[in-house]
Design an enzyme around this catalytic site. Structure first.
Site, mmCIF file in Angstrom:
data_model
loop_
_atom_site.group_PDB
_atom_site.id
_atom_site.type_symbol
_atom_site.label_atom_id
_atom_site.label_comp_id
_atom_site.label_asym_id
_atom_site.label_seq_id
_atom_site.Cartn_x
_atom_site.Cartn_y
_atom_site.Cartn_z
ATOM 1 N N SER A 62 0.809 -1.219 0.000
ATOM 2 C CA SER A 62 0.000 0.000 0.000
ATOM 3 C C SER A 62 0.843 1.269 0.000
ATOM 4 C CB SER A 62 -0.886 -0.008 1.243
ATOM 5 O OG SER A 62 -1.390 1.276 1.489
ATOM 6 N N THR A 63 0.296 2.295 -0.642
ATOM 7 C CA THR A 63 0.964 3.598 -0.674
ATOM 8 C C THR A 63 0.984 4.245 0.712
ATOM 9 O OG1 THR A 63 -1.118 4.645 -1.252
ATOM 10 C CG2 THR A 63 0.351 4.103 -3.065
#
Lengths: 134, 383
Positions: A62-63
């Site tokens: 995930s960012t």
């Protein structure tokens, strides 16, 4: 030994190398409170990245990982510097936000040239590292 | 240059380096994701408050993606108090930075509509795909921090979908299946993304796709495949520019009804008592009207929740659609959706929806999911 690479985030840092051939997700994969790698079955599971020159192929996941790197810096649990084979946006963003030197694309494959325990000086602005072999 | 602009520029230059951009270019607007406290956590909240404190201000028009709750009706959603307080701090930090708290994934339905050919920095994968494909604006798939940095610096690195040569079709999709509902468009998008990955598809056989159908398609193909741009023959603005010569030699797939069923069945299990959800991406006025018409005079026996933006809600309320949904026993919430709300903390175990994107993420959060069209949903939820 000196190795050149591509400067992504500048600044100077030094630390003991921690090397893995597996990508790292800072979101969910590393505990920001302790700096310990917590991803099940990861080569570095149980190791602390705190203050280390952390060497891994690239980021994954995930960012939100970018924010975790920033938080770790504030808590004092972040790596001192990061060296990737080929970095990507999550790690690059986190390193800029946190002010952690980041270099990739070294002339020599960092996963082969560097060993856990080596002492690494990272000259981010020059895109250069200096290795003292353990 | 203030310290906040310097930080923003540093991030954009570093990303430009990573993606081998030749230079930074000016942008006209930004849409910023990373708003729900569920995703940001304390790490993100701290960063945003630090940036606001540092004097960061958006210098181009900037809108905001959904938060983790309706900013007023969060208690009715079952949101814990602690979550709500931190979520409100997130929105306040953005507000201090001059970012409009639109809290929607459909900024283009509430007046943030970039011109064709304009360079923008949008995050939110569904809005990126819609903006590139349907509006013909130019953006890469930005992250929350990169879109925010672009809004502060008014610039973005020049690479990827900002360049003409990267907007050409890379594959041809022949749609043989007959599409009957927005769920079918969502399933089509999901199938295309799964099959092609992050390609630029040129899609044929969708002569009647309207805005809402394209919105569902965009969201689904961005979820399963990371698609940021597609062209629909006869419909989207850049499709006209490509002839047979441009399509020759490209990978080709054809989509039959069985492919749509297969895509939907991956996200469908047997559920006992799901919450029925509409509004991923956020409902348009037309979608709310349709739901209101179908619900008029009915009495729902199960939970049916509708998610939309404040802009659309206001108009829907004026026209009586919101009352019609509430009178049937449904609920309508703004500022949030079933993807970014903390569903598990809210006690949800199962969701039925007409959005492959919502089902995809709900399933990855451990919820049981099922895909169902709006009509079937209304039917089932009233029995």
């Amino acid at each position: 030994m000196r190795i050149r690479g591509r400067r992504i985030v500048g600044g100077y840092a030094e630390g003991v190398a921690l090397v893995t051939s597996e990508p790292i997700s800072f979101y969910g994969g590393v505990d920001p409170e302790t700096g310990l790698v917590v991803e099940r079955g990861h080569q570095l599971e149980g190791e602390s990245v705190r203050g280390r020159a952390l060497i891994f192929p690239r980021g994954k996941g995930s960012t939100v990982g970018s924010y975790i790197i920033y938080r770790m810096r504030k808590l004092g649990t972040a790596p001192a510097a990061i060296i990737n084979q080929e970095t990507e946006a999550i790690i690059a963003t986190g390193c800029v936000l946190a002010g952690i030197p980041l270099i990739d694309r070294l002339e020599a494959d960092p996963l082969r040239a560097l060993k856990t325990g080596d002492y690494i000086r990272v000259y981010g602005d020059e895109g250069l590292i200096e290795v003292t072999v353990k | 240059m203030g310290p906040a602009v310097a930080r923003a520029m540093e991030l954009l230059v570093a990303l430009g380096e990573v993606f081998e951009a030749e230079r930074l270019i000016p942008i006209e607007g930004a849409h910023i994701s990373g708003v729900s406290y569920k995703n940001l956590g304390d790490a993100g909240l701290e960063l945003l408050e630090d940036l606001a404190e540092l004097g960061a201000r958006a210098r181009v028009r900037a809108t905001l993606n959904p938060a983790g709750m309706d900013l007023d009706l969060w208690r009715e959603m079952g949101i814990p108090q602690d979550f709500a307080e931190r979520q409100l701090r997130v929105v306040r930090a953005f507000d201090r930075m001059g970012v409009e708290a639109t809290c929607t994934c459909t900024p283009y339905l509430v007046g943030h509509v970039p011109r064709r050919g304009s360079q923008v920095a949008w995050a939110e994968s569904s809005a990126v795909a819609f903006s590139n494909s349907v509006l013909g604006a130019r953006t890469n798939r930005e992250s929350g921090p990169s879109a925010l940095a672009s809004s502060i610096a008014g610039r973005a690195p020049l690479y990827g979908y900002r360049l003409e040569e990267n907007r050409r079709p890379m594959a041809v999709v022949e749609v043989e299946a007959e599409l009957r509902s927005r769920l079918d468009y969502s399933a089509l998008g999901y199938h295309i993304g799964r099959t092609l990955g992050s390609s630029v598809p040129y899609i044929r056989g969708l002569p009647r796709a309207g805005f809402d159908e394209l919105k569902s398609l965009a969201a689904a193909c961005a979820t399963s495949g990371g698609i940021a741009l597609f062209h629909v023959e006869g419909i989207t603005p850049e499709a006209d520019g490509f002839g047979e010569g441009d399509l020759r030699g490209l990978e080709r797939i054809s989509v039959e009804e069985g492919d749509l069923e297969e895509a939907a069945s991956r996200l469908s299990g047997d559920l006992e008592d799901p919450v029925f959800c509409l509004g991923c991406p956020h409902c348009s006025l037309e979608e709310i009207r349709e739901a209101a018409m179908l619900l008029r005079g009915r009495r729902l026996r199960r939970r049916l929740w509708v998610f939309t933006s404040r802009g659309v809600y206001g108009e829907a309320e004026r026209r009586g659609y919101i009352d019609a949904i509430l009178e049937a026993g449904g609920r309508v919430f703004r500022d949030t959706c079933m993807v970014v709300a903390p569903l598990r903390e809210m006690g949800w175990r199962e969701m039925a929806t007409d959005s492959c994107k919502a089902a995809h993420y709900a399933s990855s959060m451990g919820l049981g999911t099922r895909l169902i069209s709006l009509r079937e949903m209304v039917e089932e939820a009233s029995h």
